[in-house]
Design an enzyme around this catalytic site. Structure first.
Site, PDB file in Angstrom:
ATOM      1  N   LYS A 149       0.850  -1.205   0.000  1.00 45.79           N
ATOM      2  CA  LYS A 149       0.000   0.000   0.000  1.00 45.79           C
ATOM      3  C   LYS A 149       0.883   1.251   0.000  1.00 45.79           C
ATOM      4  CE  LYS A 149      -4.026   1.661   2.611  1.00 45.79           C
ATOM      5  NZ  LYS A 149      -4.851   1.385   3.813  1.00 45.79           N
ATOM      6  N   LEU A 197      -6.738   8.714   3.113  1.00 44.43           N
ATOM      7  CA  LEU A 197      -6.681   7.330   3.608  1.00 44.43           C
ATOM      8  C   LEU A 197      -7.943   6.931   4.367  1.00 44.43           C
ATOM      9  CD1 LEU A 197      -3.018   6.950   5.008  1.00 44.43           C
ATOM     10  CD2 LEU A 197      -3.899   6.340   2.757  1.00 44.43           C
ATOM     11  N   SER A 222      -9.517   1.626   2.568  1.00 45.63           N
ATOM     12  CA  SER A 222      -8.514   2.403   1.874  1.00 45.63           C
ATOM     13  C   SER A 222      -7.493   1.549   1.120  1.00 45.63           C
ATOM     14  CB  SER A 222      -7.764   3.297   2.878  1.00 45.63           C
ATOM     15  OG  SER A 222      -7.084   2.526   3.854  1.00 45.63           O
ATOM     16  N   GLY A 244     -11.038   1.258   9.909  1.00 48.20           N
ATOM     17  CA  GLY A 244     -12.487   1.333   9.847  1.00 48.20           C
ATOM     18  C   GLY A 244     -13.081   0.301   8.903  1.00 48.20           C
ATOM     19  N   GLY A 245     -12.209  -0.556   8.378  1.00 54.67           N
ATOM     20  CA  GLY A 245     -12.621  -1.557   7.397  1.00 54.67           C
ATOM     21  C   GLY A 245     -11.721  -1.592   6.198  1.00 54.67           C
ATOM     22  N   SER A 246     -10.556  -0.949   6.286  1.00 54.39           N
ATOM     23  CA  SER A 246      -9.722  -0.683   5.110  1.00 54.39           C
ATOM     24  C   SER A 246      -8.986  -1.883   4.554  1.00 54.39           C
ATOM     25  CB  SER A 246      -8.713   0.424   5.433  1.00 54.39           C
ATOM     26  OG  SER A 246      -9.375   1.643   5.625  1.00 54.39           O
TER      27      SER A 246
END
Length: 558
Positions: A149, A197, A222, A244-246
């Site tokens: 990433k 992000l 993200s 948060g769920g990335s």
């Protein structure tokens, strides 16, 4: 001389900034394009008139050799490491195959930010020489190409937080990268992510990442570039981050495996050039995104074996047993049909029914007990975590974006809009929010204990991949960041159909639930894969993998 450009499929372009910004952005994209050999370029007509599903194009476009197709399509990371160690393929051949497939994938999905061709080939040559001279590999990832990433520093490359003003040249590896390098990894590309992000859609200065199975849908965020690249088989293993769920949302959007561990288990030292205000109360996690359960296990084993806690005291010493973790009792699984806030869209409901039917089969009764599970406080959790993400009211991120004339993307404005009017919180505000968080965690744990489950399985998102610019509701993933529980997303055989409708007796659970139905009815989700999310208690990461080992054959997992 005409400046070289690289044509990318972009049915929904990112917004334009000031002329000065667009000039700088054009130079950035041109520098990327200059690296790409002309023989790796797809026909302009294909770029201009792409099919809805682009996932099969790399194997049929004629750019890859039969061996390169075999290398990129038939192996997970574990098998690829074995093939290189046994000298079936050289590290150079493997790196070349993934470099080529990655750049093909980028033209179709905009999944990359950097293409590290010279660095990857040089590294692969060194590894081949070492194996030839020593008769052994340098480590468990010897020659395995790993995609990274964009925000994670790799020595000699650039990193960013998704906007122009945050781009920096990195002189040293971040901690995680150093561990993977020592294990033998080959770094060959960096992947796209959102502006700030903090979206569930990866749309940045490099463009908007597309879902390989339906280009009018998001690949998530993200870590959306990673998810799209792995789904296109342009990567076998990638590294994501999740606040948060990335990891979980993009993995679910693209039908791959993704794991968010309990936050302090893996190292994130030097991941960001500037600290994140959100982490005052919501801790980020890092973890693998890949093609199989055993790839996740390989990654966790390798990183934890390096004893990262000796370098970074924030990392908790944690023995990893993973898929070998014994479950010496009947596994109690809670099924989440909805979170009390948003009823999932139709194909997600089908996936839950599919899983429930398989798990409830009487032939598994000695292994598994299945029961309904209601997550505690989902509405309250979403309200709390959105405030905790932006203790500065979004001022820092907004200022960094606007400083260069870069435009604000719609989901950037969406995520901080509720907190922006409140401005900068005081230290006491942050302190009180921490007490709220901790009280919620205790109440959540109490509810989990009362419902008496070991793990829960349910939606990873309100639907399949969202249409572009509509990933508004993260309730099914962010809840587990607030309580810091580990979660894995797993593929199912379910895919979205073009003509699916909500049940005739549907009644919205909330205004967001009503909005989610409207979003379903206004877009075409055809072909989008559906994943489910499996979650365990905090620090029960090994037990989560033990449960996956039990469920592997029942759910047909790789």
């Amino acid at each position: 001389m005409t400046a070289k450009s690289l044509s990318i499929v972009q049915p929904t372009p990112v917004p334009l900034g000031t002329p000065e910004f667009e000039t700088k952005r054009a130079l950035l994209l041109q520098a990327f394009a200059e690296k790409i050999p002309s023989e790796y370029l797809l026909p302009k007509d294909l770029i201009d008139n792409p099919p809805l599903d682009v996932s099969g194009i790399p194997a049929t476009c004629g750019i890859l050799t039969p061996e390169e197709i075999e290398i990129t399509e038939t192996y997970d990371a574990v098998a690829l490491a074995e093939a290189i160690a046994q000298r079936k393929y050289s590290a150079v051949a493997v790196a070349t195959a993934f470099l080529k497939r990655a750049i093909i994938s980028h033209q179709l999905t905009c999944c990359l930010t950097q293409w590290l061709v010279d660095e990857a080939i040089d590294r692969a040559k060194t590894l081949d020489t070492y194996l030839a001279e020593n008769g052994k590999t340098v480590g468990p990832l010897h020659g395995v190409p790993i995609s990274i990433k964009d925000h994670m520093p790799i020595a000699g490359t650039f990193s960013s937080m998704g906007c122009l003003s945050t781009i920096v040249k990195d002189e040293t590896d971040s901690h995680m990268i150093a561990i993977l390098r020592d294990a033998g990894a080959v770094f060959y590309c960096k992947t796209n992510q959102p502006q700030t992000l903090m979206h569930l859609e990866s749309d940045s200065i490099w463009g908007r990442v597309l879902n390989p199975f339906n280009i009018h849908l998001s690949a998530g965020g993200s870590t959306g570039g990673e998810a799209a690249l792995i789904a296109m088989k342009g990567s076998v293993l990638g590294v994501g981050s999740d606040i948060g769920g990335s990891i979980r949302a993009p993995a679910a959007f693209c039908g791959i495996y993704g794991f968010k561990p309990t936050s302090p288990l893996l190292p994130m030292k030097s991941f960001l050039a500037s600290p994140s205000a959100a982490e005052l109360n919501i801790l980020c996690s890092t973890g693998p995104m890949c093609r199989s359960l055993r790839d996740m296990d390989l990654f966790m084993n390798g990183v934890i074996a390096a004893k990262p806690y000796l370098v970074d005291p924030k990392v908790v010493p944690f023995p990893w047993t993973g898929l070998k973790t014994p479950i010496n009792r009947r596994l109690k699984i809670g099924i989440i049909s909805n979170d009390g806030s948003i009823e999932p869209q139709p194909p997600v409901k089908r996936a839950i029914s599919w899983a429930k039917e398989l798990l409830s089969d009487p032939k598994h009764a000695e292994l598994i007990e299945v029961k309904e599970f209601k997550p505690f406080g989902a509405v309250d959790a979403w309200s709390k975590i959105r405030r905790m993400y932006w203790p500065d009211g979004g001022q820092g991120s907004k200022g960094a974006i606007l400083a260069t004339g870069e435009p604000l993307h719609s989901l950037s404005e969406w995520i901080w809009k509720d907190e922006e009017p409140n401005g900068m919180q005081t230290a006491q505000d942050v302190n009180l929010a921490r007490r709220e968080r901790d009280n919620f965690r205790c109440d959540f744990a109490e509810s989990w204990n009362e419902q008496d489950v070991d793990v829960v399985i349910g939606p990873a998102f309100v639907g399949p991949a969202s249409a572009h610019n509509t990933a508004f509701y993260w309730t099914y993933t962010s809840l587990y960041n607030l309580v810091d529980y580990p979660g894995v997303v797993i593929p199912t055989p379910i895919k979205a159909k073009a003509d699916e409708k909500y049940d005739a007796d549907y009644v919205p659970l909330s205004d967001p639930c009503k909005h989610v139905k409207e979003l379903w009815e206004s877009s075409n989700f055809e072909g989008a894969p559906i994943n489910l999310q499996l979650v365990a208690r905090k620090y029960h990461d090994n037990e989560l993998f033990g449960a996956l080992a039990v469920l592997k054959d029942i759910l047909g997992l790789e």
